[in-house]
Design a protein around this motif. Structure first.
Motif, PDB file in Angstrom:
ATOM      1  N   MET A   1     -56.443  -8.949  11.500  1.00 35.14           N
ATOM      2  CA  MET A   1     -55.503  -9.959  11.025  1.00 35.14           C
ATOM      3  C   MET A   1     -54.874 -10.677  12.228  1.00 35.14           C
ATOM      4  N   SER A   2     -54.871 -12.004  12.178  1.00 33.72           N
ATOM      5  CA  SER A   2     -54.249 -12.767  13.261  1.00 33.72           C
ATOM      6  C   SER A   2     -52.729 -12.602  13.192  1.00 33.72           C
ATOM      7  N   ASN A   3     -52.067 -12.909  14.324  1.00 30.99           N
ATOM      8  CA  ASN A   3     -50.610 -12.791  14.331  1.00 30.99           C
ATOM      9  C   ASN A   3     -49.983 -13.765  13.353  1.00 30.99           C
ATOM     10  N   ARG A   4     -50.549 -14.951  13.218  1.00 30.53           N
ATOM     11  CA  ARG A   4     -49.990 -15.925  12.263  1.00 30.53           C
ATOM     12  C   ARG A   4     -50.087 -15.407  10.835  1.00 30.53           C
ATOM     13  N   ASP A   5     -51.217 -14.778  10.517  1.00 39.79           N
ATOM     14  CA  ASP A   5     -51.363 -14.194   9.184  1.00 39.79           C
ATOM     15  C   ASP A   5     -50.374 -13.054   8.973  1.00 39.79           C
ATOM     16  N   TRP A   6     -50.149 -12.244  10.035  1.00 37.17           N
ATOM     17  CA  TRP A   6     -49.200 -11.145   9.915  1.00 37.17           C
ATOM     18  C   TRP A   6     -47.787 -11.676   9.679  1.00 37.17           C
ATOM     19  N   VAL A   7     -47.416 -12.735  10.391  1.00 36.00           N
ATOM     20  CA  VAL A   7     -46.085 -13.328  10.216  1.00 36.00           C
ATOM     21  C   VAL A   7     -45.924 -13.859   8.788  1.00 36.00           C
ATOM     22  N   ALA A   8     -46.942 -14.535   8.281  1.00 39.83           N
ATOM     23  CA  ALA A   8     -46.866 -15.067   6.921  1.00 39.83           C
ATOM     24  C   ALA A   8     -46.701 -13.934   5.905  1.00 39.83           C
ATOM     25  N   GLN A   9     -47.422 -12.849   6.117  1.00 42.10           N
ATOM     26  CA  GLN A   9     -47.311 -11.694   5.228  1.00 42.10           C
ATOM     27  C   GLN A   9     -45.929 -11.052   5.336  1.00 42.10           C
ATOM     28  N   ALA A  10     -45.395 -10.977   6.568  1.00 42.48           N
ATOM     29  CA  ALA A  10     -44.077 -10.393   6.770  1.00 42.48           C
ATOM     30  C   ALA A  10     -43.000 -11.210   6.061  1.00 42.48           C
ATOM     31  N   ILE A  11     -43.083 -12.529   6.159  1.00 44.93           N
ATOM     32  CA  ILE A  11     -42.110 -13.384   5.482  1.00 44.93           C
ATOM     33  C   ILE A  11     -42.209 -13.215   3.971  1.00 44.93           C
ATOM     34  N   ALA A  64     -36.421 -14.735  13.538  1.00 39.02           N
ATOM     35  CA  ALA A  64     -37.297 -14.220  14.599  1.00 39.02           C
ATOM     36  C   ALA A  64     -38.764 -14.414  14.254  1.00 39.02           C
ATOM     37  N   LEU A  65     -39.112 -14.214  12.996  1.00 42.95           N
ATOM     38  CA  LEU A  65     -40.500 -14.416  12.578  1.00 42.95           C
ATOM     39  C   LEU A  65     -40.901 -15.886  12.690  1.00 42.95           C
ATOM     40  N   ALA A  66     -40.031 -16.778  12.206  1.00 41.76           N
ATOM     41  CA  ALA A  66     -40.340 -18.206  12.258  1.00 41.76           C
ATOM     42  C   ALA A  66     -40.421 -18.715  13.688  1.00 41.76           C
ATOM     43  N   ASN A  67     -39.683 -18.084  14.603  1.00 40.57           N
ATOM     44  CA  ASN A  67     -39.709 -18.479  16.012  1.00 40.57           C
ATOM     45  C   ASN A  67     -40.869 -17.856  16.787  1.00 40.57           C
ATOM     46  N   GLY A  68     -41.627 -16.986  16.143  1.00 43.29           N
ATOM     47  CA  GLY A  68     -42.745 -16.345  16.827  1.00 43.29           C
ATOM     48  C   GLY A  68     -42.346 -15.223  17.761  1.00 43.29           C
ATOM     49  N   TRP A  69     -41.166 -14.632  17.523  1.00 41.50           N
ATOM     50  CA  TRP A  69     -40.670 -13.584  18.414  1.00 41.50           C
ATOM     51  C   TRP A  69     -41.135 -12.180  18.018  1.00 41.50           C
ATOM     52  N   LEU A  70     -41.595 -12.027  16.781  1.00 39.36           N
ATOM     53  CA  LEU A  70     -42.055 -10.722  16.304  1.00 39.36           C
ATOM     54  C   LEU A  70     -43.533 -10.775  15.982  1.00 39.36           C
TER      55      LEU A  70
END
Length: 380
Positions: A1-11, A64-70
């Protein structure tokens, strides 16, 4: 899973968690001494993690997720005296992330247990003044992310809407006798709550004033007073001792405190905060935390000012958390003895203020304007 996909899933996980949660209650609390003035408690203890800080933690994680920090596997580090850490540990566990709370060694054992229950671990330091620097260093040492509530609280929350606490208050007040509160009373830990409420009221055109109640050992009041009096705040004020009212008050002014969002401040002696906490607990039939007591002293101060001016209206304040986390301190007689408080006198003063409208002793109050919109020479 790409980091962008992980962030979307986290949100999505955080938003799904929000959808499963009901809004917090608005509880009427009659004050016999002030007929025509309706007081309400916004009960933030009913959040899944038991405090107002649940809203902040959610906003900080989304920011933090939207800013790409996590990213997947990030260790989240936070400087917190307890409640924010409990809530952040909850969201970290929701996302499968490790969490470390950096907090004063004096923090309530009940709060430490609550953080550990949520899967976090606690890193204790001796002085409350050191938790920010210690958090930064720890995050660097382990390659983690320092969430930094004291910097980002006021900007992480969407103050225009998104069911922030201000939007919730005004929506719940809509059918009350006085739907637009004359005053909303809160206290400052980061300053994020007063900033959110003050901004929202102005944005929506509500003529509600914001009173920020500051505990005895805190730098916020002195900083605010200097600005209102036209004095330079560039050098800030001398560091205050550690606050005995957990969750609010800071030894120095934090970046998230926005004085322009606050119409008045009151400095509250700790004994009065705790006496008001005990009074609210007795009248609700359940324990509340010390910061709710600080807020209640602010309510009594503005209620008396309204009453003396012949004004009716409503006041809303915040029930920040329950008292279950303070069994070792605020609900322990030995703790009061160790602190040297004269609680008999403080209890009597709060009872007289709420029951007969007697002025409370030892309050320092300063305002930009009078509560009725006329210019006022600042007190102090």
């Amino acid at each position: 899973m790409s980091n962008r996909d992980w962030v979307a899933q986290a949100i999505r996980r955080i938003e799904a968690d929000f959808n499963r949660s009901a809004d917090t209650h608005l509880i009427p609390l009659p004050l016999p001494a002030f007929p025509g003035i309706d007081v309400y408690l916004k009960d933030e203890s009913s959040h899944p993690t038991g405090s107002l800080k649940h809203r902040l933690a959610r906003s900080l994680f989304l920011y933090a997720l939207a800013n790409g920090w996590l990213h997947a596997g990030s260790t989240v580090v936070e400087a917190s005296s307890g409640s924010t850490a409990v809530s952040e540990a909850y969201f970290a566990r929701l996302l499968g992330l490790p969490f470390v709370a950096v907090m004063p060694a004096s923090t309530s054992p009940d709060k430490i247990a609550a953080i550990e229950f949520q899967g976090g671990r606690c890193h204790l330091v001796q002085s409350a003044c050191d938790i920010g620097a210690a958090s930064q260093q720890l995050a660097r040492d382990i390659g983690g992310h320092f969430m930094d509530q004291f910097t980002y609280a006021e900007r992480a929350t969407d103050w225009r809407a998104n069911n922030n606490i201000a939007e919730s208050i005004f929506k719940q007040m809509a059918q009350e006798t006085h739907p637009v509160p004359a005053w909303i009373v809160c206290s400052a830990g980061t300053g994020g709550t007063s900033a959110t409420i003050g901004r929202y009221a102005r944005y929506r055109g509500f003529d509600s004033r914001i009173l920020c109640a500051d505990p005895e050992h805190s730098a916020f009041f002195d900083h605010y007073a200097r600005g209102v009096r036209g004095e330079s705040t560039a050098g800030d004020v001398a560091p205050a001792p550690a606050s005995r009212i957990e969750g609010i008050g800071r030894p120095h002014v934090e970046p998230s405190f926005v004085p322009g969002c606050v119409d008045a401040m009151v400095k509250v002696p700790d004994a009065l905060s705790l006496a008001a906490m005990r009074d609210v607990s007795r009248r609700l039939g359940r324990r509340v935390g010390g910061s709710t007591g600080t807020n209640m002293i602010g309510v009594l101060a503005v209620a008396r000012a309204m009453h003396d001016a012949g004004r009716s209206g409503s006041i809303v304040t915040i029930l920040c958390d329950g008292g279950g986390r303070y069994a070792h301190s605020y609900y322990n007689p030995d703790w009061y003895a160790a602190q040297g408080f004269d609680m008999d006198a403080a209890d009597a003063a709060v009872g007289a203020a709420a029951g007969q409208g007697v002025a409370l002793p030892g309050l320092d109050l300063i305002a930009r304007e009078s509560s009725w919109g006329r210019p006022q020479v600042p007190a102090g």
